[in-house]
Enzyme design. Structure first.
Site, PDB file in Angstrom:
ATOM      1  N   GLY A   1       0.807  -1.220   0.000  1.00  0.00           N
ATOM      2  CA  GLY A   1       0.000   0.000   0.000  1.00  0.00           C
ATOM      3  C   GLY A   1       0.833   1.260   0.000  1.00  0.00           C
ATOM      4  O   GLY A   1       1.659   1.451   0.875  1.00  0.00           O
ATOM      5  N   SER A   2       0.625   2.141  -0.969  1.00  0.00           N
ATOM      6  CA  SER A   2       1.535   3.250  -1.147  1.00  0.00           C
ATOM      7  C   SER A   2       1.046   4.148  -2.268  1.00  0.00           C
ATOM      8  O   SER A   2      -0.038   3.964  -2.798  1.00  0.00           O
ATOM      9  CB  SER A   2       2.921   2.701  -1.485  1.00  0.00           C
ATOM     10  OG  SER A   2       2.800   1.620  -2.395  1.00  0.00           O
ATOM     11  N   CYS A   3       1.869   5.139  -2.664  1.00  0.00           N
ATOM     12  CA  CYS A   3       1.510   5.961  -3.806  1.00  0.00           C
ATOM     13  C   CYS A   3       2.758   6.452  -4.529  1.00  0.00           C
ATOM     14  O   CYS A   3       3.874   6.369  -3.999  1.00  0.00           O
ATOM     15  CB  CYS A   3       0.624   7.139  -3.403  1.00  0.00           C
ATOM     16  SG  CYS A   3       1.437   8.413  -2.422  1.00  0.00           S
TER      17      CYS A   3
END
Length: 210
Positions: free
Chosen positions: A177-179
């Site tokens: 989970g990240s961007c």
């Protein structure tokens, strides 16, 4: 190219071993829990085959996910001119390998060991663990920032300074989970909209205007 990247092997192997241990020592029914986790890790660390249509006139998405923001900027550390920033959020269900948006050489590489706030927060690009690449070719300079989220605890990079990248080539990943933030100069016409789903190495983020 393997269907599962090597970073997933320790998680998959640990769950498989735990399932065997629990199945023999406690109950086969309890062993279902680590087996489910094992299959999830196989899913999360997947590396699907992508046909990359190389086009030097476009900027491709570096990741699968959702465009959460498009922000005009006066200046960027690497681009060094007015630009636009496209923010892509990757949920835990997205493919998490990252691909180069353009052909070019890595002329900037920086790693910042920071906090682990939720990846959708506005300030995570400054506060959270992140890794920045500045990529340059004869026509354009862009920067790509991998940003760790609340679950992510490690940004993985396969490249280093002065490496040559091909458009769509794998250069790293972020775990759990990240961007990503892609910064492009103003002469790139943005081709995506806020809320749009994108695919790494396939969706066009922008087109270079001569």
């Amino acid at each position: 190219m393997t269907p599962i990247i090597s970073e997933g092997y320790p998680f998959i192997g640990a769950c498989f071993f735990l399932a065997l241990l629990v199945g023999f020592s406690i109950s086969p029914y309890v062993a279902v829990i680590p087996l489910v986790l094992m299959f999830y890790f196989c899913y999360f660390f997947r590396n699907p085959r992508r046909e990359i249509a190389v086009d030097e006139d476009v900027i491709l998405s570096p990741a699968d996910g959702t465009v959460t923001d498009i922000v005009p900027m006066e200046m960027d550390e690497f681009v060094k001119e007015p630009c636009n920033k496209v923010v892509i959020f990757m949920s835990v269900f997205n493919v998490h390998v990252n691909r180069s948006p353009i052909n070019g050489k890595i002329k900037l590489q920086k790693y910042f060991c920071g906090r682990f706030r939720p990846a959708y927060k506005d300030t995570v690009g400054f506060e959270n663990e992140h890794h920045v690449l500045g990529i340059e070719n004869e026509r354009i300079r862009i920067s790509v920032k991998q940003i760790a989220g609340i679950l992510a605890r490690r940004i993985v990079s396969y490249v280093t300074l002065d490496d040559e990248l091909k458009q769509g080539e794998l250069y790293g990943m972020i775990k759990f989970g990240s961007c990503l933030e892609v910064v492009m100069p103003k002469n790139v016409e943005i081709a995506v909209t806020k809320g749009q789903k994108v695919a790494g190495g396939q969706t066009i983020l922008g087109r270079i205007k001569d």
